[in-house]
Design a protein around this motif. Structure first.
Motif, PDB file in Angstrom:
ATOM      1  N   LEU A  60       0.983  -1.211   0.004  1.00  0.00           N
ATOM      2  CA  LEU A  60      -0.072  -0.092   0.079  1.00  0.00           C
ATOM      3  C   LEU A  60       0.946   1.329  -0.038  1.00  0.00           C
ATOM      4  O   LEU A  60       1.799   1.403   0.843  1.00  0.00           O
ATOM      5  N   SER A  61       0.651   2.159  -0.899  1.00  0.00           N
ATOM      6  CA  SER A  61       1.232   3.503  -0.970  1.00  0.00           C
ATOM      7  C   SER A  61       0.190   4.303  -0.828  1.00  0.00           C
ATOM      8  O   SER A  61      -0.956   4.455  -1.658  1.00  0.00           O
ATOM      9  N   ILE A  62       0.165   5.426   0.116  1.00  0.00           N
ATOM     10  CA  ILE A  62      -0.574   6.573   0.286  1.00  0.00           C
ATOM     11  C   ILE A  62      -0.192   7.684  -0.161  1.00  0.00           C
ATOM     12  O   ILE A  62       0.880   8.192   0.238  1.00  0.00           O
ATOM     13  N   LEU A  63      -0.942   8.437  -1.223  1.00  0.00           N
ATOM     14  CA  LEU A  63      -0.544   9.700  -1.582  1.00  0.00           C
ATOM     15  C   LEU A  63      -1.451  10.756  -0.902  1.00  0.00           C
ATOM     16  O   LEU A  63      -2.758  10.776  -0.940  1.00  0.00           O
ATOM     17  N   ARG A  64      -0.893  11.681  -0.281  1.00  0.00           N
ATOM     18  CA  ARG A  64      -1.577  12.572   0.819  1.00  0.00           C
ATOM     19  C   ARG A  64      -1.792  13.832  -0.381  1.00  0.00           C
ATOM     20  O   ARG A  64      -0.583  14.478  -0.657  1.00  0.00           O
TER      21      ARG A  64
ATOM     22  N   GLY B  10       6.703   2.946  -5.658  1.00  0.00           N
ATOM     23  CA  GLY B  10       6.244   3.182  -4.213  1.00  0.00           C
ATOM     24  C   GLY B  10       6.231   2.297  -3.311  1.00  0.00           C
ATOM     25  O   GLY B  10       6.300   0.677  -3.597  1.00  0.00           O
ATOM     26  N   ALA B  11       6.816   2.269  -2.106  1.00  0.00           N
ATOM     27  CA  ALA B  11       7.226   1.235  -1.108  1.00  0.00           C
ATOM     28  C   ALA B  11       5.922   0.929  -0.154  1.00  0.00           C
ATOM     29  O   ALA B  11       5.056   1.677  -0.414  1.00  0.00           O
ATOM     30  N   ALA B  12       5.940  -0.277   0.352  1.00  0.00           N
ATOM     31  CA  ALA B  12       4.953  -0.854   0.872  1.00  0.00           C
ATOM     32  C   ALA B  12       4.731   0.005   2.310  1.00  0.00           C
ATOM     33  O   ALA B  12       5.832   0.486   3.042  1.00  0.00           O
ATOM     34  N   ASN B  13       3.280   0.383   2.663  1.00  0.00           N
ATOM     35  CA  ASN B  13       2.991   1.222   3.748  1.00  0.00           C
ATOM     36  C   ASN B  13       3.695   2.387   3.926  1.00  0.00           C
ATOM     37  O   ASN B  13       4.361   2.462   5.001  1.00  0.00           O
ATOM     38  N   ARG B  14       3.870   3.079   2.713  1.00  0.00           N
ATOM     39  CA  ARG B  14       4.559   4.326   2.677  1.00  0.00           C
ATOM     40  C   ARG B  14       3.723   5.548   2.303  1.00  0.00           C
ATOM     41  O   ARG B  14       2.811   5.357   1.510  1.00  0.00           O
ATOM     42  N   ILE B  15       3.868   6.715   3.001  1.00  0.00           N
ATOM     43  CA  ILE B  15       2.989   7.708   2.605  1.00  0.00           C
ATOM     44  C   ILE B  15       3.862   8.907   2.008  1.00  0.00           C
ATOM     45  O   ILE B  15       5.192   8.948   2.138  1.00  0.00           O
ATOM     46  N   TYR B  16       3.495   9.228   0.951  1.00  0.00           N
ATOM     47  CA  TYR B  16       3.866  10.365   0.154  1.00  0.00           C
ATOM     48  C   TYR B  16       3.169  11.674  -0.046  1.00  0.00           C
ATOM     49  O   TYR B  16       1.966  11.518  -0.214  1.00  0.00           O
ATOM     50  N   HIS B  17       3.576  12.683   0.151  1.00  0.00           N
ATOM     51  CA  HIS B  17       3.163  14.139  -0.070  1.00  0.00           C
ATOM     52  C   HIS B  17       3.113  14.537  -1.589  1.00  0.00           C
ATOM     53  O   HIS B  17       4.418  14.740  -2.100  1.00  0.00           O
TER      54      HIS B  17
ATOM     55  N   LEU C  77      10.285   8.276  -5.133  1.00  0.00           N
ATOM     56  CA  LEU C  77       9.436   8.158  -6.437  1.00  0.00           C
ATOM     57  C   LEU C  77      10.072   8.717  -7.651  1.00  0.00           C
ATOM     58  O   LEU C  77       9.577   8.487  -8.832  1.00  0.00           O
ATOM     59  N   GLN C  78      11.064   9.397  -7.411  1.00  0.00           N
ATOM     60  CA  GLN C  78      11.982   9.925  -8.608  1.00  0.00           C
ATOM     61  C   GLN C  78      11.088  10.928  -9.593  1.00  0.00           C
ATOM     62  O   GLN C  78      11.346  10.722 -10.837  1.00  0.00           O
ATOM     63  N   VAL C  79      10.038  11.521  -8.862  1.00  0.00           N
ATOM     64  CA  VAL C  79       9.283  12.394  -9.904  1.00  0.00           C
ATOM     65  C   VAL C  79       9.940  13.976 -10.243  1.00  0.00           C
ATOM     66  O   VAL C  79      10.263  14.416  -9.390  1.00  0.00           O
ATOM     67  N   ARG C  80       9.902  14.221 -11.332  1.00  0.00           N
ATOM     68  CA  ARG C  80      10.402  15.512 -11.642  1.00  0.00           C
ATOM     69  C   ARG C  80       9.144  16.390 -12.239  1.00  0.00           C
ATOM     70  O   ARG C  80       8.307  15.808 -13.153  1.00  0.00           O
ATOM     71  N   LEU C  81       8.586  17.146 -11.319  1.00  0.00           N
ATOM     72  CA  LEU C  81       7.362  17.781 -11.692  1.00  0.00           C
ATOM     73  C   LEU C  81       7.313  18.746 -13.167  1.00  0.00           C
ATOM     74  O   LEU C  81       8.355  19.675 -13.130  1.00  0.00           O
ATOM     75  N   GLN C  82       6.366  18.446 -13.708  1.00  0.00           N
ATOM     76  CA  GLN C  82       6.210  19.427 -14.960  1.00  0.00           C
ATOM     77  C   GLN C  82       6.079  20.767 -14.659  1.00  0.00           C
ATOM     78  O   GLN C  82       6.355  21.725 -15.379  1.00  0.00           O
ATOM     79  N   TYR C  83       5.339  21.003 -13.591  1.00  0.00           N
ATOM     80  CA  TYR C  83       4.931  22.140 -13.360  1.00  0.00           C
ATOM     81  C   TYR C  83       5.279  22.467 -11.690  1.00  0.00           C
ATOM     82  O   TYR C  83       4.289  22.117 -10.600  1.00  0.00           O
ATOM     83  N   PRO C  84       6.324  22.839 -11.515  1.00  0.00           N
ATOM     84  CA  PRO C  84       7.078  22.777 -10.177  1.00  0.00           C
ATOM     85  C   PRO C  84       6.311  23.763  -9.341  1.00  0.00           C
ATOM     86  O   PRO C  84       6.387  23.469  -7.690  1.00  0.00           O
ATOM     87  N   ASP C  85       5.769  24.841  -9.678  1.00  0.00           N
ATOM     88  CA  ASP C  85       4.954  25.694  -8.775  1.00  0.00           C
ATOM     89  C   ASP C  85       3.668  26.286  -9.541  1.00  0.00           C
ATOM     90  O   ASP C  85       3.622  25.964 -10.552  1.00  0.00           O
ATOM     91  N   VAL C  86       2.877  27.097  -8.894  1.00  0.00           N
ATOM     92  CA  VAL C  86       1.683  27.407  -9.590  1.00  0.00           C
ATOM     93  C   VAL C  86       1.998  28.614 -10.733  1.00  0.00           C
ATOM     94  O   VAL C  86       1.411  28.628 -11.622  1.00  0.00           O
ATOM     95  N   ALA C  87       2.987  29.495 -10.410  1.00  0.00           N
ATOM     96  CA  ALA C  87       3.401  30.404 -11.284  1.00  0.00           C
ATOM     97  C   ALA C  87       4.090  29.834 -12.616  1.00  0.00           C
ATOM     98  O   ALA C  87       3.519  30.408 -13.847  1.00  0.00           O
ATOM     99  N   ALA C  88       4.561  28.656 -12.528  1.00  0.00           N
ATOM    100  CA  ALA C  88       4.943  28.037 -13.820  1.00  0.00           C
ATOM    101  C   ALA C  88       4.003  27.467 -14.591  1.00  0.00           C
ATOM    102  O   ALA C  88       3.945  27.433 -15.890  1.00  0.00           O
ATOM    103  N   ALA C  89       2.832  26.767 -13.899  1.00  0.00           N
ATOM    104  CA  ALA C  89       1.769  26.388 -14.539  1.00  0.00           C
ATOM    105  C   ALA C  89       0.813  27.585 -15.131  1.00  0.00           C
ATOM    106  O   ALA C  89       0.433  27.169 -16.257  1.00  0.00           O
ATOM    107  N   LEU C  90       0.728  28.431 -14.641  1.00  0.00           N
ATOM    108  CA  LEU C  90       0.011  29.493 -15.100  1.00  0.00           C
ATOM    109  C   LEU C  90       0.492  30.100 -16.265  1.00  0.00           C
ATOM    110  O   LEU C  90      -0.081  30.371 -17.368  1.00  0.00           O
TER     111      LEU C  90
END
Length: 294
Positions: free
Chosen positions: A155-159, A208-215, A275-288
């Motif tokens: 189980l991996s939990i994404l908050r 995702g690791a077992a029983n791991r929470i990710y923000h 998880l080795q995620v590279r955000l396409q939109y690192p912040d709101v300003a970049a997305a807008l």
């Protein structure tokens, strides 16, 4: 040969195929044979076009789920809890059909932390839900953890915080002139672009690791009113009027006020390093900058 390859793929069941689920399907359909659960038969064509096998069932009707028991070893649970009570009966119904040793990615909420007074915390922060919505999410997490312990599940939990993107911005609120908090009373909020969240789900399936929470949060550090101002400026809308907390309580509905009563900042180190995620939109300003103005 192509048919054989298709049926030899691992099976993935997506539960709750709304906006984020639809963004996820193109990312997973090549690697998995994807099944998408829906309670609306009229969505079958849309789901098939996106590469999924639609399945008709209702999370509030356990009998409708029984035929899905053991269907897939990989499950993405995106469905929200019911709209009332402090328990998530839907997730209880889901665990009844999960096979032993299955992999589950559950999309929860950062609301489980309650108010942290703007402090920066990581995933070890204890939960302290302050409203029924968050209590239902905490209940769902506990139910899934109990299943994982009993069934040797992974189980991996994404908050997840406030999800935004084109079509998911507070434009109606801004057009209506709904007030926001004055700077001295304002709260820190967290954000994730809907496209990035879909990619985070995929990363959790892969790493995702077992029983791991990710923000599942981006790098944005904004107070809520500043977020509204940024969106308003981008679209040429008036900035919202600012009120102190006492005045705002008289001006907005209690449900809306509850969203403006919790302040927290969340780290995303696990998201990036594990998880080795590279955000396409690192912040709101970049997305807008990538969202077309009206």
């Amino acid at each position: 040969m192509e048919i054989s390859k298709k049926f030899n793929k691992p099976r993935l069941l997506v539960i709750g195929c709304g906006d984020v689920g639809m963004r996820l399907l193109p990312l997973v359909r090549e690697q998995y044979r994807v099944f998408a659960l829906t309670s609306q038969r009229e969505r079958f064509a849309e789901l098939r076009a996106a590469g999924a096998v639609p399945l008709l069932a209702d999370l509030d009707q356990p009998a409708s789920l029984r035929r899905l028991a053991g269907l897939a070893q990989h499950i993405v649970h995106l469905a929200p809890p019911p709209g009332e009570g402090v328990q998530d009966r839907r997730t209880r119904n889901v665990t009844a059909i999960l096979p032993d040793r299955a992999q589950v990615v559950y999309v929860s909420t950062t609301g489980v932390y309650g108010d942290l007074g703007g402090r920066m915390v990581d995933e070890t922060q204890p939960v302290a839900p302050r409203n029924a919505r968050a209590l239902r999410r905490v209940d769902a997490e506990r139910v899934l953890r109990a299943w994982a312990s009993r069934a040797q599940g992974r189980l991996s939990i994404l908050r997840v915080p406030g999800i935004y993107g084109a079509g998911r911005l507070p434009l109606k609120r801004l057009a209506q002139g709904t007030p926001a908090l004055c700077p001295e009373d304002d709260v820190y909020t967290n954000h994730i672009h809907a496209d990035d969240l879909a990619r985070v789900v995929l990363a959790a399936l892969r790493r995702g690791a077992a029983n791991r929470i990710y923000h599942a949060v981006d790098d944005t550090e904004l107070k809520m009113g500043d977020y509204f101002d940024m969106v308003a400026d981008h679209f040429g809308l008036p900035r919202p009027p600012r009120l102190d907390r006492a005045a705002l309580a008289q001006a907005v509905a209690p449900t809306l006020l509850s969203f403006m009563s919790e302040s927290r900042r969340l780290t995303n180190r696990r998201l990036k390093e594990e998880l080795q995620v590279r955000l396409q939109y690192p912040d709101v300003a970049a997305a807008l900058r990538c969202i077309k103005r009206l």
